[in-house]
Design an enzyme around this catalytic site. Structure first.
Site, PDB file in Angstrom:
ATOM      1  N   ALA A  93       5.075  -0.046  -2.366  1.00 34.63           N
ATOM      2  CA  ALA A  93       6.193  -0.212  -3.493  1.00 34.63           C
ATOM      3  C   ALA A  93       7.276   0.864  -3.222  1.00 34.63           C
ATOM      4  CB  ALA A  93       5.313   0.171  -4.650  1.00 34.63           C
TER       5      ALA A  93
ATOM      6  N   TYR B  77       2.840  -0.758 -14.309  1.00 38.20           N
ATOM      7  CA  TYR B  77       4.300  -0.381 -14.075  1.00 38.20           C
ATOM      8  C   TYR B  77       5.110  -1.163 -15.002  1.00 38.20           C
ATOM      9  CZ  TYR B  77       2.014   2.088 -10.372  1.00 38.20           C
ATOM     10  OH  TYR B  77       0.774   2.814  -9.788  1.00 38.20           O
TER      11      TYR B  77
ATOM     12  N   LEU C 133       0.823  -1.271   0.042  1.00 39.61           N
ATOM     13  CA  LEU C 133       0.052  -0.042  -0.005  1.00 39.61           C
ATOM     14  C   LEU C 133       0.914   1.344  -0.091  1.00 39.61           C
ATOM     15  CD1 LEU C 133      -2.435  -1.240   2.582  1.00 39.61           C
ATOM     16  CD2 LEU C 133      -3.172  -0.791   0.458  1.00 39.61           C
ATOM     17  N   THR C 134       0.891   2.108  -1.151  1.00 38.42           N
ATOM     18  CA  THR C 134       1.510   3.079  -1.342  1.00 38.42           C
ATOM     19  C   THR C 134       1.183   4.190  -0.433  1.00 38.42           C
ATOM     20  OG1 THR C 134       2.465   2.827  -3.327  1.00 38.42           O
ATOM     21  CG2 THR C 134       2.363   5.209  -2.895  1.00 38.42           C
TER      22      THR C 134
ATOM     23  N   HIS D 294       7.102  -6.443  -8.127  1.00 34.91           N
ATOM     24  CA  HIS D 294       6.071  -5.525  -8.501  1.00 34.91           C
ATOM     25  C   HIS D 294       5.935  -5.690 -10.002  1.00 34.91           C
ATOM     26  CE1 HIS D 294       2.475  -3.092  -8.804  1.00 34.91           C
ATOM     27  NE2 HIS D 294       2.650  -2.177  -7.983  1.00 34.91           N
ATOM     28  N   GLY D 295       5.177  -6.784 -10.544  1.00 37.36           N
ATOM     29  CA  GLY D 295       4.789  -6.907 -12.059  1.00 37.36           C
ATOM     30  C   GLY D 295       3.436  -6.695 -12.348  1.00 37.36           C
TER      31      GLY D 295
ATOM     32  N   ARG E 193      -7.075  -1.993   1.720  1.00 34.22           N
ATOM     33  CA  ARG E 193      -8.023  -0.935   2.342  1.00 34.22           C
ATOM     34  C   ARG E 193      -8.252  -1.347   3.845  1.00 34.22           C
ATOM     35  NH1 ARG E 193     -12.253  -0.442  -2.240  1.00 34.22           N
ATOM     36  NH2 ARG E 193     -11.318  -2.642  -2.496  1.00 34.22           N
TER      37      ARG E 193
ATOM     38  N   ASN F 278      -3.748   2.451 -15.302  1.00 35.18           N
ATOM     39  CA  ASN F 278      -2.619   2.899 -15.961  1.00 35.18           C
ATOM     40  C   ASN F 278      -2.602   2.665 -17.407  1.00 35.18           C
ATOM     41  OD1 ASN F 278      -1.365   4.380 -13.905  1.00 35.18           O
ATOM     42  ND2 ASN F 278      -0.192   2.724 -12.965  1.00 35.18           N
TER      43      ASN F 278
ATOM     44  N   ASN G  83      -0.372  -3.774 -12.132  1.00 38.44           N
ATOM     45  CA  ASN G  83      -0.781  -2.470 -12.263  1.00 38.44           C
ATOM     46  C   ASN G  83      -0.098  -1.488 -13.195  1.00 38.44           C
ATOM     47  OD1 ASN G  83      -2.603  -3.311 -10.210  1.00 38.44           O
ATOM     48  ND2 ASN G  83      -1.380  -2.313  -8.507  1.00 38.44           N
TER      49      ASN G  83
HETATM   50  C1  FMN Z   1      -3.718   3.482  -0.996  1.00 42.61           C
HETATM   51  C2  FMN Z   1      -3.414   2.353  -1.722  1.00 42.61           C
HETATM   52  C3  FMN Z   1      -1.987   2.188  -2.401  1.00 42.61           C
HETATM   53  C4  FMN Z   1      -1.610   1.168  -3.036  1.00 42.61           C
HETATM   54  N1  FMN Z   1      -0.358   0.959  -3.240  1.00 42.61           N
HETATM   55  C5  FMN Z   1      -0.116  -0.279  -3.988  1.00 42.61           C
HETATM   56  C6  FMN Z   1       1.491  -0.714  -4.019  1.00 42.61           C
HETATM   57  O1  FMN Z   1       2.316   0.044  -3.847  1.00 42.61           O
HETATM   58  N2  FMN Z   1       1.670  -1.642  -4.680  1.00 42.61           N
HETATM   59  C7  FMN Z   1       0.675  -2.619  -5.255  1.00 42.61           C
HETATM   60  O2  FMN Z   1       1.266  -3.876  -5.727  1.00 42.61           O
HETATM   61  N3  FMN Z   1      -0.519  -2.299  -5.032  1.00 42.61           N
HETATM   62  C8  FMN Z   1      -1.259  -1.235  -4.524  1.00 42.61           C
HETATM   63  N4  FMN Z   1      -2.303  -0.779  -4.140  1.00 42.61           N
HETATM   64  C9  FMN Z   1      -3.262  -2.246  -4.506  1.00 42.61           C
HETATM   65  C10 FMN Z   1      -3.659  -2.953  -3.234  1.00 42.61           C
HETATM   66  O3  FMN Z   1      -2.405  -3.730  -2.727  1.00 42.61           O
HETATM   67  C11 FMN Z   1      -4.833  -3.938  -3.469  1.00 42.61           C
HETATM   68  O4  FMN Z   1      -4.480  -4.800  -4.429  1.00 42.61           O
HETATM   69  C12 FMN Z   1      -6.015  -2.965  -3.596  1.00 42.61           C
HETATM   70  O5  FMN Z   1      -6.289  -2.074  -2.607  1.00 42.61           O
HETATM   71  C13 FMN Z   1      -7.149  -3.931  -3.564  1.00 42.61           C
HETATM   72  O6  FMN Z   1      -7.174  -4.792  -2.446  1.00 42.61           O
HETATM   73  P1  FMN Z   1      -8.422  -4.274  -1.202  1.00 42.61           P
HETATM   74  O7  FMN Z   1      -9.881  -4.335  -1.909  1.00 42.61           O
HETATM   75  O8  FMN Z   1      -8.096  -5.193  -0.132  1.00 42.61           O
HETATM   76  O9  FMN Z   1      -8.238  -2.967  -1.026  1.00 42.61           O
HETATM   77  C14 FMN Z   1      -2.829   0.094  -3.532  1.00 42.61           C
HETATM   78  C15 FMN Z   1      -4.029   0.198  -3.052  1.00 42.61           C
HETATM   79  C16 FMN Z   1      -4.511   1.597  -2.351  1.00 42.61           C
HETATM   80  C17 FMN Z   1      -5.998   1.447  -1.993  1.00 42.61           C
END
Ligand code: FMN
Length: 377
Positions: A60, A184, A26-27, A179-180, A327, A239, A182
């Site tokens: 990430a 990127y 989670l970024t 990280h493969g 989340r 993206n 979303n």
């Molecule tokens: C605030 C936020 C930041 C995220 N940052 C990343 C990240 O850094 N790397 C990544 O692979 N996915 C990232 N995601 C995706 C989440 O890891 C996850 O796949 C997505 O929130 C869906 O899961 P959830 O329904 O349990 O929230 C991010 C999602 C949110 C909401």
């Protein structure tokens, strides 16, 4: 117990997890500035969410300045950053948890403002994403058209990933996640909407998968494959991504990862294609865990739109071995305990997801804290 399957132990590589509730990457854009350095507030955030034998995956972390795409995202390339990550890994280990650092290069999602001396963002091909991005000073601007990576630059790129994997070890992590997903850099190489190359890193599925697999091999040379995880988002559109034949592409990639014996495969379900989960779930989307389960022999972590009920059902049905929560882990530092008790969850506040301070970061209450609050507080 309401969720017996979530609380069964699981082996990932040589690690024994005591339960199957994983913190998703989670970024949060709260590294210390200047220098994108993890600091004490990040250590306390992860420490709050750590449990004995539980796996947390870091936000990430860019492997180099050219791979940064958002302000205040932490890096894993400077000695100050490694010292900062050491605070984080120590906080997680004090609670008995395991910590994997997610290695990130955003490719075309970057912006020149993050690396003025290096110029344009790099990508497999000069394909500009639709939409807007954020600059180093938090401004929203249209994406730039990236510079295609020269074939001669690729060995150095792989070496940068290898060094980042090594840095994660120096910082005291328990492993790395590549990280493969979303949209990127590595995903940009995989999918044919963004990869128009004609050399051995483009064209056929084997060629498009080459960079990811070489990066996995580089990380495995540091950690051994069992301490390396890979995150993929088949069918993901975040993206501005897409592929003409995602089932064939990802079946190939996942079989190759399986053959390498990596610690785990982390699959984002297509129903939550928008990475930050802002859009409603698309329940008609294909089920990645079902499509690709048979192609991967190791541990499979599912992610995307899971609740306790859905996670329990997915594990019971053999669709996943563990489930990553995003989340819900933001707003519930004690998510594991709440699922153990099937207790209600704190709602999350989307306005504090990215950037800011301790508010919406380390101040979500645990169940115990809620119970000790005076009535009406
Ligand atoms: C605030 C936020 C930041 C995220 N940052 C990343 C990240 O850094 N790397 C990544 O692979 N996915 C990232 N995601 C995706 C989440 O890891 C996850 O796949 C997505 O929130 C869906 O899961 P959830 O329904 O349990 O929230 C991010 C999602 C949110 C909401």
């Amino acid at each position: 117990m309401e969720y017996p399957n979530l609380f069964k132990p699981l082996r990932i590589g040589d690690l024994e997890l005591s339960h199957r509730i994983v913190m998703a990457p989670l970024t949060r854009l709260r590294s210390s500035q200047p220098g994108n350095i993890p600091g004490p507030i990040n250590a306390s955030y992860y420490g709050q969410r750590a449990t004995p034998g539980g796996l947390l995956i870091s936000e990430a972390s860019q492997i180099a300045p050219i791979g940064q795409g958002y302000p205040a995202s932490p890096g894993i390339h400077s000695s100050e950053q490694l010292a900062g990550w050491r605070l984080v890994t120590r906080a997680v280990h004090e609670e008995g948890g395991f910590f994997f650092i997610q290695l990130w290069h955003v490719g075309r999602i970057s912006h020149t403002s993050f690396h003025p001396e290096d110029g344009l963002p790099v990508a497999p091909s000069a394909v500009r994403p639709a939409g807007e991005t954020m600059t180093a000073s938090w401004e929203t601007v249209p994406f730039e058209t990236p510079r295609p990576l020269d074939r001669a630059e690729i060995p150095q790129l792989i070496e940068t990933y290898r060094q980042a994997a090594q840095h994660a070890m120096v910082a005291g992590a328990d492993g790395v996640e590549i990280h493969g997903a979303n949209g990127y850099l590595l995903d940009q190489f995989l999918q044919d909407r963004t990869n128009l190359r004609t050399d051995e890193y483009g064209g056929s599925i084997e060629n498009r998968a080459r960079l990811l697999l070489e990066v996995v091999d580089a990380a495995s040379s540091v950690w051994g494959p069992g301490r390396v995880g890979v995150r993929l988002s088949p069918f993901g559109t975040f993206n501005d991504m897409g592929d003409s034949d995602p089932v064939r592409l990802f079946t190939y990639v996942i079989r190759q990862l399986s053959a390498r014996g990596i610690g785990y495969l982390h699959l984002i379900e297509p129903r939550s294609s928008e990475s930050s989960g802002g859009a409603p779930l698309d329940q008609s989307a294909p089920d990645a865990a079902t499509l690709f389960r048979d192609s991967f022999q190791g541990a499979l972590i599912g992610a995307g739109g899971f609740t306790g009920d859905l996670a329990e059902a997915a594990i019971a049905a053999g669709k996943a071995d563990a489930v990553a929560f995003g989340r819900w882990f933001i707003s519930n530092p004690d998510l594991v305990e709440r699922l153990r008790q099937n207790a209600p969850l704190n709602p999350y506040d989307r306005s504090t997801f990215y950037g800011g301070d301790v508010r919406g970061y380390t101040d979500y209450p645990t169940l115990a804290e809620l119970e000790s609050m005076p009535v009406g507080a």
